[in-house]
Design an enzyme around this catalytic site. Sequence first.
Site, mmCIF file in Angstrom:
data_model
loop_
_atom_site.group_PDB
_atom_site.id
_atom_site.type_symbol
_atom_site.label_atom_id
_atom_site.label_comp_id
_atom_site.label_asym_id
_atom_site.label_seq_id
_atom_site.Cartn_x
_atom_site.Cartn_y
_atom_site.Cartn_z
ATOM 1 N N ARG A 158 -2.510 -2.283 -3.349
ATOM 2 C CA ARG A 158 -3.824 -1.716 -3.017
ATOM 3 C C ARG A 158 -3.943 -0.354 -3.708
ATOM 4 O O ARG A 158 -3.064 0.495 -3.585
ATOM 5 C CB ARG A 158 -3.931 -1.515 -1.507
ATOM 6 C CG ARG A 158 -5.229 -0.849 -1.146
ATOM 7 C CD ARG A 158 -5.224 -0.315 0.253
ATOM 8 N NE ARG A 158 -6.503 0.325 0.498
ATOM 9 C CZ ARG A 158 -6.655 1.383 1.285
ATOM 10 N NH1 ARG A 158 -5.634 1.917 1.897
ATOM 11 N NH2 ARG A 158 -7.851 1.894 1.447
ATOM 12 N N GLU A 192 -7.635 -6.894 4.956
ATOM 13 C CA GLU A 192 -7.516 -6.401 3.582
ATOM 14 C C GLU A 192 -6.242 -6.912 2.908
ATOM 15 O O GLU A 192 -6.246 -7.216 1.723
ATOM 16 C CB GLU A 192 -7.563 -4.867 3.580
ATOM 17 C CG GLU A 192 -8.975 -4.363 3.830
ATOM 18 C CD GLU A 192 -9.057 -2.894 4.213
ATOM 19 O OE1 GLU A 192 -8.672 -2.571 5.348
ATOM 20 O OE2 GLU A 192 -9.500 -2.093 3.388
ATOM 21 N N ARG A 224 -13.471 12.929 9.493
ATOM 22 C CA ARG A 224 -14.183 13.373 8.276
ATOM 23 C C ARG A 224 -15.649 13.649 8.587
ATOM 24 O O ARG A 224 -16.290 12.898 9.324
ATOM 25 C CB ARG A 224 -14.099 12.286 7.196
ATOM 26 C CG ARG A 224 -12.691 12.077 6.692
ATOM 27 C CD ARG A 224 -12.621 10.924 5.706
ATOM 28 N NE ARG A 224 -11.512 10.049 6.026
ATOM 29 C CZ ARG A 224 -11.320 8.850 5.504
ATOM 30 N NH1 ARG A 224 -12.157 8.369 4.608
ATOM 31 N NH2 ARG A 224 -10.277 8.128 5.848
ATOM 32 N N HIS A 271 -13.425 1.090 0.551
ATOM 33 C CA HIS A 271 -13.308 -0.068 1.449
ATOM 34 C C HIS A 271 -13.857 -1.324 0.780
ATOM 35 O O HIS A 271 -14.281 -2.267 1.456
ATOM 36 C CB HIS A 271 -14.091 0.133 2.779
ATOM 37 C CG HIS A 271 -13.643 1.289 3.605
ATOM 38 N ND1 HIS A 271 -14.523 2.183 4.169
ATOM 39 C CD2 HIS A 271 -12.415 1.706 3.970
ATOM 40 C CE1 HIS A 271 -13.858 3.094 4.858
ATOM 41 N NE2 HIS A 271 -12.560 2.833 4.735
ATOM 42 N N ASN A 309 0.885 -1.161 0.000
ATOM 43 C CA ASN A 309 0.000 0.000 0.000
ATOM 44 C C ASN A 309 0.925 1.213 0.000
ATOM 45 O O ASN A 309 1.450 1.601 1.036
ATOM 46 C CB ASN A 309 -0.887 -0.037 1.250
ATOM 47 C CG ASN A 309 -1.879 1.100 1.271
ATOM 48 O OD1 ASN A 309 -1.862 1.983 0.401
ATOM 49 N ND2 ASN A 309 -2.737 1.117 2.269
#
Length: 403
Positions: free
Chosen positions: A95, A388, A245, A184, A7
């Site tokens: 990713r 993940e 957020r 996601h 990632n």
Amino acid sequence: MNVLVINSGSSSIKYQLLNTATEEVLVSGLVERIGEGDGRLKQKNHPGTDAEKVIEINQAFADHEAGMVMVIDLITDAENGVVADKSEIVAIGHRIVHGGENFFEPMLIDDEVVDGIEKVIPMAPLHNPGHLAGINTTRRLFPDAPQVVVFDTAFHQTMPPKAFLYGLPYELYKELGLRRYGFHGTSHKYVTGKAAEMLGKPVEQCNLITLHLGNGASITEVRGGKSVDTSMGLTPLGGLIMGTRSGNIDPAIVRYLHDRKGWDIDKIDHLLTKESGMLGICGSNDLRDIHERIAEGDERAELALEMSVHRARQYMGAYFFDLVDVDAIVFTAGIGENDEVYREMCCRELEPLGIELDKTKNVSWSGESAIISTGDSKVKIMVIRTNEELAIAKETAELVSGL
Ligand code: AMP
């Protein structure tokens, strides 16, 4: 198969080397502050096992390639490494946050795929350039290993237009790709597969509401194993009230802030992304903190938690209403897996809808996954640990095995 999962961000590379057959993590690590004077690398060999070994290096890494060369050195080191040679890393999985409408499944990397990821940079300016730096680096350093990209947006490409379009001029969708994409996806897909196993049903027959609740959070409506709606939008800013957020707000607030405070678009963007959510309400974005402060009587902390849960329940309700016949509600990620109070608040007083949380199971679940609803609950409630990296490694291995 040994798969290196990467990632890559604008100044960091997060990585894991996994054996997809045994699901064992051989190495996990993070290179940070790439391109800055004070670079850092921290790697764990065999993390979470009795043989765990931590290696820390503090030195400048001029670019992603310098960081990656050090990672390869550590992984293949004669004394402390976990594989004898670079060739034992059979494939690499990257990713990618945003694939736009170009990608709806994992892809083997070639120049055309790189081009496609470049094209969506305007929609993910903070993420995709960093991903591309990682891809370019590993293509140079591992010329013989097949490389795969796995997109956070891919699982949601099954959403129908009525769910993914905004109420904006249609031409803007055609011209700019202005629509909801959802994120996601790797996690929502992973827990969907696991939930199907736990239900003992083919995934194509499963209707689920999956809640990925971490610092970033999204909820997905899964019909017949496919995403048909999700809470995030064009970017991962939309939907739920998250750690920092804002999630959905009245779009006119942007102009109001500009007019009243004189803030420019960068300032407002920073506010909505980094200074809002639970942090903006109570000064903390970590629920462990928030619970401690609630216990001390902090009303703002309580309000932040209640607002976040209220928004989550709104999405749960909307997706429940659309699906009607729901097999399971699935909680995952940092909050979903660890915060029994949050789960309890999400499921509170839903018994008339056939959603019955078993309060004992809710606080005592352990292992990789569990059903935490009562035996009588029509809708199962599950907690599933998302993974993940493993999902990316497996998708990579699957694609590469077919070569
Ligand atoms: P993630 O982004 O999935 O890593 O989730 C991070 C968030 O999970 C943190 O900011 C916390 O709010 C939450 N979290 C992690 N561990 C716990 C815990 N033991 N109890 C409550 N919340 C937790």
